[in-house]
Write a protein that holds these residues in place. Structure first.
Motif, PDB file in Angstrom:
ATOM      1  N   VAL A  25      62.661  31.761  36.815  1.00 22.44           N
ATOM      2  CA  VAL A  25      62.116  32.298  35.570  1.00 22.44           C
ATOM      3  C   VAL A  25      62.046  31.233  34.486  1.00 22.44           C
ATOM      4  O   VAL A  25      61.143  31.257  33.647  1.00 22.44           O
ATOM      5  CB  VAL A  25      62.876  33.545  35.044  1.00 22.44           C
ATOM      6  N   LEU A  33      60.210  37.550  31.106  1.00 23.39           N
ATOM      7  CA  LEU A  33      61.306  37.337  32.036  1.00 23.39           C
ATOM      8  C   LEU A  33      62.100  36.108  31.650  1.00 23.39           C
ATOM      9  O   LEU A  33      61.579  35.004  31.618  1.00 23.39           O
ATOM     10  CB  LEU A  33      60.782  37.171  33.462  1.00 23.39           C
ATOM     11  N   TRP A  37      67.042  38.932  31.423  1.00 20.04           N
ATOM     12  CA  TRP A  37      66.382  39.895  32.303  1.00 20.04           C
ATOM     13  C   TRP A  37      66.913  39.765  33.729  1.00 20.04           C
ATOM     14  O   TRP A  37      67.186  40.761  34.391  1.00 20.04           O
ATOM     15  CB  TRP A  37      64.869  39.701  32.262  1.00 20.04           C
ATOM     16  N   VAL A  38      67.050  38.532  34.201  1.00 18.13           N
ATOM     17  CA  VAL A  38      67.567  38.309  35.556  1.00 18.13           C
ATOM     18  C   VAL A  38      68.973  38.888  35.662  1.00 18.13           C
ATOM     19  O   VAL A  38      69.276  39.617  36.603  1.00 18.13           O
ATOM     20  CB  VAL A  38      67.566  36.809  35.922  1.00 18.13           C
ATOM     21  N   LEU A  62      57.159  42.531  39.513  1.00 19.17           N
ATOM     22  CA  LEU A  62      57.753  41.765  38.418  1.00 19.17           C
ATOM     23  C   LEU A  62      56.706  41.008  37.603  1.00 19.17           C
ATOM     24  O   LEU A  62      57.020  40.428  36.571  1.00 19.17           O
ATOM     25  CB  LEU A  62      58.779  40.779  38.958  1.00 19.17           C
TER      26      LEU A  62
END
Length: 66
Positions: A25, A33, A37-38, A62
């Motif tokens: 990302v 992202l 978010w991860v 995604l």
């Protein structure tokens, strides 16, 4: 995502996958992202990949695939 799926086949831990995705990302430059978010979604992503869902389906969901 295919890279993530391939990575999973070598008994990758959730923490290792998170590290991989954080790198992805950051390189993608995606506005929506980022690292937060991860971290918020890593468990869901890990289980999707672990359950052998199509990595292209995940990538498209995604918004990371072209």
């Amino acid at each position: 995502m295919q890279h993530a799926k391939d990575y999973m086949t070598s008994t990758t831990t959730q923490a290792e996958l998170e590290e991989l995705l954080l790198g992805v990302v950051q390189q993608s430059g995606s506005d929506g992202l980022g690292p937060a978010w991860v971290r918020d979604n890593i468990e869901v992503i890990y289980h999707f990949l672990e359950d052998e869902l199509d990595p292209h389906l995940i990538c498209n969901a995604l918004g990371l695939c072209e």
